[in-house]
Design a protein around this motif. Structure first.
Motif, short mmCIF file in Angstrom:
data_model
loop_
_atom_site.label_atom_id
_atom_site.label_comp_id
_atom_site.label_asym_id
_atom_site.label_seq_id
_atom_site.Cartn_x
_atom_site.Cartn_y
_atom_site.Cartn_z
N LYS A 112 34.17 37.90 27.69
CA LYS A 112 35.64 37.77 27.63
C LYS A 112 36.14 36.71 28.61
O LYS A 112 37.09 35.97 28.31
CB LYS A 112 36.29 39.12 27.94
CG LYS A 112 37.80 39.11 27.86
CD LYS A 112 38.38 40.49 28.17
CE LYS A 112 39.90 40.49 28.12
NZ LYS A 112 40.45 41.83 28.46
N SER A 113 35.49 36.61 29.76
CA SER A 113 35.93 35.66 30.78
C SER A 113 35.64 34.21 30.38
O SER A 113 36.30 33.29 30.85
CB SER A 113 35.24 35.96 32.11
OG SER A 113 33.86 35.59 32.06
N ALA A 157 32.59 41.84 29.68
CA ALA A 157 33.50 41.18 30.61
C ALA A 157 33.08 39.73 30.83
O ALA A 157 33.94 38.83 30.92
CB ALA A 157 33.52 41.92 31.94
N GLU A 187 38.13 41.28 44.44
CA GLU A 187 39.50 41.02 44.90
C GLU A 187 39.55 40.80 46.41
O GLU A 187 40.24 39.90 46.90
CB GLU A 187 40.41 42.19 44.51
CG GLU A 187 41.85 41.98 44.92
CD GLU A 187 42.76 43.11 44.46
OE1 GLU A 187 43.96 42.85 44.22
OE2 GLU A 187 42.27 44.24 44.33
N VAL A 242 37.02 38.72 34.67
CA VAL A 242 37.97 37.98 33.85
C VAL A 242 39.13 37.49 34.71
O VAL A 242 39.51 36.32 34.68
CB VAL A 242 38.50 38.86 32.70
CG1 VAL A 242 39.49 38.08 31.84
CG2 VAL A 242 37.34 39.39 31.85
N ARG A 243 39.67 38.39 35.50
CA ARG A 243 40.86 38.09 36.30
C ARG A 243 40.62 36.99 37.33
O ARG A 243 41.48 36.13 37.56
CB ARG A 243 41.32 39.37 37.02
CG ARG A 243 42.57 39.20 37.85
CD ARG A 243 42.98 40.52 38.49
NE ARG A 243 44.17 40.38 39.29
CZ ARG A 243 44.68 41.36 40.04
NH1 ARG A 243 44.09 42.54 40.06
NH2 ARG A 243 45.76 41.14 40.77
N ASP A 295 34.24 48.66 41.36
CA ASP A 295 35.02 47.47 41.06
C ASP A 295 35.10 47.32 39.54
O ASP A 295 34.07 47.41 38.85
CB ASP A 295 34.33 46.24 41.67
CG ASP A 295 35.26 45.05 41.82
OD1 ASP A 295 36.43 45.15 41.40
OD2 ASP A 295 34.80 44.02 42.35
N LYS A 296 36.27 47.12 39.01
CA LYS A 296 36.42 47.02 37.56
C LYS A 296 35.80 45.73 37.04
O LYS A 296 35.99 44.66 37.62
CB LYS A 296 37.91 47.07 37.19
CG LYS A 296 38.57 48.41 37.52
CD LYS A 296 40.04 48.41 37.14
CE LYS A 296 40.68 49.76 37.46
NZ LYS A 296 42.14 49.76 37.12
N PHE A 297 35.08 45.83 35.93
CA PHE A 297 34.44 44.65 35.36
C PHE A 297 35.46 43.61 34.93
O PHE A 297 35.15 42.42 34.84
CB PHE A 297 33.55 45.03 34.18
CG PHE A 297 32.34 45.83 34.59
CD1 PHE A 297 31.62 45.50 35.72
CD2 PHE A 297 31.93 46.93 33.84
CE1 PHE A 297 30.51 46.24 36.11
CE2 PHE A 297 30.82 47.67 34.21
CZ PHE A 297 30.11 47.33 35.34
N ASP A 298 36.69 44.04 34.69
CA ASP A 298 37.73 43.09 34.30
C ASP A 298 38.06 42.12 35.44
O ASP A 298 38.71 41.09 35.21
CB ASP A 298 39.00 43.83 33.86
CG ASP A 298 39.96 42.92 33.10
OD1 ASP A 298 39.52 42.31 32.10
OD2 ASP A 298 41.13 42.81 33.52
N SER A 299 37.59 42.44 36.65
CA SER A 299 37.78 41.51 37.77
C SER A 299 37.07 40.19 37.49
O SER A 299 37.49 39.14 37.99
CB SER A 299 37.24 42.12 39.07
OG SER A 299 38.02 43.21 39.48
N SER A 329 29.56 46.99 28.98
CA SER A 329 30.86 46.65 29.59
C SER A 329 30.74 45.43 30.50
O SER A 329 31.63 44.58 30.55
CB SER A 329 31.41 47.83 30.38
OG SER A 329 31.70 48.91 29.52
#
Length: 262
Positions: free
Chosen positions: A226-227, A223, A152, A186-187, A180-184, A219
């Motif tokens: 998913k991305s 991610a 981010e 994706v985001r 740092d979240k692995f969903d970053s 995880s």
């Protein structure tokens, strides 16, 4: 399908190619000092082996630079032009700016000098663009730098610079270190143009990731899947004694997480 790369130096290139990696990731300062004949010879080796798609450690600097009093971005122009030209001649299209010490702040007040760093990134992107290359700003964990630790934060700076060939990446080690979240992944997928993986819990050693090494990679791989990311992923670990065995470790790891990763 994600391409898997091996990280090393010029001397390691033939072994990386022979081990089975899709590509090699090499050191930029080492390439920047090659003579014309050395560059030509190495280019011939690459034509017969795996491509060198990525190069890292953009600057040959091991101390604070960007936030030092009196630093001028233009002081890097000659080196950057040489580094971009020579790496481009080898077919390298992405250059990673890690250089944690160079970009570390000397004090909290250095945040006021952020415009200088932004100007420097702009210069890097400008010169890279002339060589049909992109710059990748790597978020680094707090053990490696005190500035730009998360995806981010990297995206924030990229948006400030406003160059269309400036991107970031996701490095497992640094994401774990920075929490740092692995969903970053994706985001911020549109900004992510490369990935790094190693066994993230060792320090300062960077061990090869392996089945049964005590870390759950599910995880991270989930991610990525998913991305929808389909670019490059380098195993950025310490140079192994045996490249063939190291690559087999990677193959076994990917096979273990195949249902997630592919």
């Amino acid at each position: 399908m994600v391409k898997i790369g091996g990280f090393g130096h010029i001397v390691d290139y033939l072994q990386i190619a022979a081990a089975g990696y899709d590509f090699a990731e090499l050191d930029i300062p080492e390439i920047a000092v090659l003579s014309g004949s050395e560059l030509k010879d190495f280019r011939q080796k690459i034509k017969k082996g795996s491509p060198v798609l990525i190069a890292s450690r953009l600057l040959p600097v091991t101390e604070s630079l960007f936030f030092k009093i009196g630093f001028e971005p233009e002081s890097l122009r000659a080196y950057l032009e040489k580094a971009c030209q020579k790496t481009a001649e080898l077919g390298i299209r992405a250059l990673i700016l890690g250089n944690g010490k160079a970009r570390s702040m000397l004090s909290p007040s250095d945040r006021q000098k952020e415009d200088v760093f932004i100007e420097t990134l702009s210069l890097m992107a400008e010169i890279a663009a002339k060589n049909q290359q992109e710059i990748i700003l790597e978020p680094l964990g707090p053990r490696y730098s005190n500035y730009i630790n998360t995806i981010e934060q990297a995206v924030y700076i990229i948006q400030k610079v406003g160059k269309d060939n400036l991107f970031t990446m996701a490095d497992l080690r640094h994401m774990v270190g920075s929490k740092d979240k692995f969903d970053s992944i994706v985001r911020y997928l549109p900004y992510i143009h490369h990935l790094h993986i190693d066994y993230p819990l060792s320090y300062p050693e960077r061990l090869y990731p392996a089945v049964g090494d005590g870390y759950d990679y599910s995880s991270f791989f989930a991610a990525i899947k998913k991305s929808g990311y389909t670019g490059t992923l380098t195993v950025e670990a310490d140079v192994p004694n045996n490249w063939q065995m190291a690559y087999k470790k990677v193959e076994m790891l990917l096979a273990a997480y195949r249902s997630i990763f592919i």
